[in-house]
Scaffold this motif. Structure first.
Motif, PDB file in Angstrom:
ATOM      1  N   UNK A 144       0.842  -1.187   0.000  1.00  0.00           N
ATOM      2  CA  UNK A 144       0.000   0.000   0.000  1.00  0.00           C
ATOM      3  C   UNK A 144       0.884   1.245   0.000  1.00  0.00           C
ATOM      4  N   UNK A 145       0.765   2.011  -1.060  1.00  0.00           N
ATOM      5  CA  UNK A 145       1.564   3.225  -1.239  1.00  0.00           C
ATOM      6  C   UNK A 145       0.607   4.398  -1.404  1.00  0.00           C
ATOM      7  N   UNK A 146       0.869   5.526  -0.741  1.00  0.00           N
ATOM      8  CA  UNK A 146      -0.012   6.692  -0.897  1.00  0.00           C
ATOM      9  C   UNK A 146      -0.144   7.097  -2.369  1.00  0.00           C
ATOM     10  N   UNK A 147      -1.348   7.512  -2.741  1.00  0.00           N
ATOM     11  CA  UNK A 147      -1.619   7.868  -4.139  1.00  0.00           C
ATOM     12  C   UNK A 147      -0.724   8.984  -4.647  1.00  0.00           C
ATOM     13  N   UNK A 148      -0.388   9.942  -3.786  1.00  0.00           N
ATOM     14  CA  UNK A 148       0.470  11.034  -4.265  1.00  0.00           C
ATOM     15  C   UNK A 148       1.855  10.507  -4.648  1.00  0.00           C
ATOM     16  N   UNK A 149       2.369   9.528  -3.894  1.00  0.00           N
ATOM     17  CA  UNK A 149       3.666   8.939  -4.233  1.00  0.00           C
ATOM     18  C   UNK A 149       3.581   8.147  -5.540  1.00  0.00           C
ATOM     19  N   UNK A 150       2.493   7.403  -5.723  1.00  0.00           N
ATOM     20  CA  UNK A 150       2.304   6.659  -6.979  1.00  0.00           C
ATOM     21  C   UNK A 150       2.236   7.611  -8.166  1.00  0.00           C
ATOM     22  N   UNK A 151       1.471   8.685  -8.013  1.00  0.00           N
ATOM     23  CA  UNK A 151       1.319   9.651  -9.104  1.00  0.00           C
ATOM     24  C   UNK A 151       2.660  10.284  -9.458  1.00  0.00           C
ATOM     25  N   UNK A 152       3.472  10.580  -8.465  1.00  0.00           N
ATOM     26  CA  UNK A 152       4.800  11.152  -8.724  1.00  0.00           C
ATOM     27  C   UNK A 152       5.672  10.165  -9.492  1.00  0.00           C
ATOM     28  N   UNK A 153       5.672   8.911  -9.057  1.00  0.00           N
ATOM     29  CA  UNK A 153       6.474   7.885  -9.738  1.00  0.00           C
ATOM     30  C   UNK A 153       6.045   7.745 -11.192  1.00  0.00           C
ATOM     31  N   UNK A 154       4.739   7.640 -11.411  1.00  0.00           N
ATOM     32  CA  UNK A 154       4.228   7.419 -12.765  1.00  0.00           C
ATOM     33  C   UNK A 154       4.436   8.652 -13.643  1.00  0.00           C
ATOM     34  N   UNK A 155       4.263   9.837 -13.069  1.00  0.00           N
ATOM     35  CA  UNK A 155       4.488  11.070 -13.836  1.00  0.00           C
ATOM     36  C   UNK A 155       5.943  11.165 -14.285  1.00  0.00           C
ATOM     37  N   UNK A 156       6.863  10.652 -13.480  1.00  0.00           N
ATOM     38  CA  UNK A 156       8.286  10.698 -13.824  1.00  0.00           C
ATOM     39  C   UNK A 156       8.625   9.777 -14.984  1.00  0.00           C
ATOM     40  N   UNK A 157       8.047   8.568 -14.979  1.00  0.00           N
ATOM     41  CA  UNK A 157       8.419   7.579 -15.998  1.00  0.00           C
ATOM     42  C   UNK A 157       7.483   7.561 -17.197  1.00  0.00           C
ATOM     43  N   UNK A 158       6.330   8.198 -17.096  1.00  0.00           N
ATOM     44  CA  UNK A 158       5.373   8.221 -18.201  1.00  0.00           C
ATOM     45  C   UNK A 158       4.372   7.082 -18.118  1.00  0.00           C
ATOM     46  N   UNK A 159       3.406   7.128 -19.005  1.00  0.00           N
ATOM     47  CA  UNK A 159       2.294   6.179 -18.955  1.00  0.00           C
ATOM     48  C   UNK A 159       2.303   5.160 -20.094  1.00  0.00           C
ATOM     49  N   UNK A 160       3.347   5.151 -20.910  1.00  0.00           N
ATOM     50  CA  UNK A 160       3.353   4.277 -22.093  1.00  0.00           C
ATOM     51  C   UNK A 160       3.164   2.808 -21.739  1.00  0.00           C
ATOM     52  N   UNK A 161       3.709   2.365 -20.614  1.00  0.00           N
ATOM     53  CA  UNK A 161       3.597   0.956 -20.245  1.00  0.00           C
ATOM     54  C   UNK A 161       2.408   0.687 -19.325  1.00  0.00           C
ATOM     55  N   UNK A 162       1.565   1.684 -19.130  1.00  0.00           N
ATOM     56  CA  UNK A 162       0.418   1.580 -18.220  1.00  0.00           C
ATOM     57  C   UNK A 162      -0.861   1.787 -19.026  1.00  0.00           C
ATOM     58  N   UNK A 163      -1.441   0.709 -19.576  1.00  0.00           N
ATOM     59  CA  UNK A 163      -2.571   0.871 -20.492  1.00  0.00           C
ATOM     60  C   UNK A 163      -3.783   1.574 -19.876  1.00  0.00           C
ATOM     61  N   UNK A 164      -4.003   1.419 -18.589  1.00  0.00           N
ATOM     62  CA  UNK A 164      -5.153   2.086 -17.976  1.00  0.00           C
ATOM     63  C   UNK A 164      -4.899   3.577 -17.759  1.00  0.00           C
ATOM     64  N   UNK A 165      -3.675   4.010 -17.999  1.00  0.00           N
ATOM     65  CA  UNK A 165      -3.343   5.431 -17.849  1.00  0.00           C
ATOM     66  C   UNK A 165      -2.983   6.093 -19.171  1.00  0.00           C
ATOM     67  N   UNK A 166      -2.951   5.330 -20.255  1.00  0.00           N
ATOM     68  CA  UNK A 166      -2.502   5.877 -21.542  1.00  0.00           C
ATOM     69  C   UNK A 166      -3.292   7.097 -21.987  1.00  0.00           C
ATOM     70  N   UNK A 167      -4.576   7.124 -21.686  1.00  0.00           N
ATOM     71  CA  UNK A 167      -5.408   8.236 -22.139  1.00  0.00           C
ATOM     72  C   UNK A 167      -5.177   9.503 -21.308  1.00  0.00           C
ATOM     73  N   UNK A 168      -4.200   9.480 -20.432  1.00  0.00           N
ATOM     74  CA  UNK A 168      -3.936  10.643 -19.590  1.00  0.00           C
ATOM     75  C   UNK A 168      -3.058  11.682 -20.266  1.00  0.00           C
ATOM     76  N   UNK A 169      -2.465  11.320 -21.364  1.00  0.00           N
ATOM     77  CA  UNK A 169      -1.532  12.241 -21.995  1.00  0.00           C
ATOM     78  C   UNK A 169      -2.270  13.403 -22.651  1.00  0.00           C
ATOM     79  N   UNK A 170      -2.928  14.179 -21.822  1.00  0.00           N
ATOM     80  CA  UNK A 170      -3.654  15.367 -22.274  1.00  0.00           C
ATOM     81  C   UNK A 170      -2.744  16.577 -22.084  1.00  0.00           C
ATOM     82  N   UNK A 171      -2.540  17.376 -23.113  1.00  0.00           N
ATOM     83  CA  UNK A 171      -1.646  18.518 -22.978  1.00  0.00           C
ATOM     84  C   UNK A 171      -2.132  19.522 -21.926  1.00  0.00           C
ATOM     85  N   UNK A 172      -3.423  19.542 -21.630  1.00  0.00           N
ATOM     86  CA  UNK A 172      -3.956  20.524 -20.683  1.00  0.00           C
ATOM     87  C   UNK A 172      -3.667  20.152 -19.227  1.00  0.00           C
TER      88      UNK A 172
END
Length: 164
Positions: free
Chosen positions: A106-134
């Protein structure tokens, strides 16, 4: 070690929680073999990534193959298995994992979001649609992870142990 008696250990938790990283270390310390269920599904269907499987087939196709992999692994001993973040949503998978010991990382969501934001979402299919420029990557990841966590938290709580 004595109490494990050769039973498998299944690591569950959100994407980015460190299941593979912790799993490799744990397997080495225990003298167990390590498997990442996502990698085994990729091998079983002959595709190079979970994202590709989701895109070409579907999430349902992936989940069915994931269950098959967990079924096969559950008949073995002395394994540490890093499961996919969504493996917990199918009750049949719990039947397989209950043959061993399940541990929720169990990892806090803010820590997960930071990790994923750093490495990108290309390997995370449930997050791929997040690449919104806004949206900045952190906010987009945090929003989606919050939704997924809400859907899965009760399932993760079925684990035998929780490591925060």
């Amino acid at each position: 070690m004595f109490h494990l008696n050769g039973r498998c250990i299944y690591l569950v938790g959100m994407m980015g929680s460190g299941k593979s990283t912790v799993g490799k270390i744990l397997a080495e310390v225990l003298g167990y073999s390590f498997f990442d269920s996502d990698n085994l599904v990729e091998q079983a269907v002959g595709m190079s990534s979970v994202a590709q499987i989701f895109k070409i087939h579907s999430e349902a196709f992936f989940r069915e193959n994931e269950s098959n992999v967990l079924r096969d692994l559950s008949s073995m001993r002395r394994l540490v298995v890093a499961t996919g973040g969504g493996a917990v949503i199918r009750p049949i998978n719990w039947n397989y994992m209950k043959k061993g010991l399940s541990v929720w990382l169990e990892v806090p969501l803010d820590a997960l979001a930071k990790r994923i934001a750093q490495v990108g979402t290309a390997s995370r299919p449930l997050l791929e649609d997040l690449d919104q420029p806004s949206d900045d990557p952190y906010t987009a990841a945090f929003t989606k992870l919050s939704m997924l966590a809400e859907q899965r938290v009760e399932a993760y709580a079925n684990a035998d142990a929780r490591v925060s």
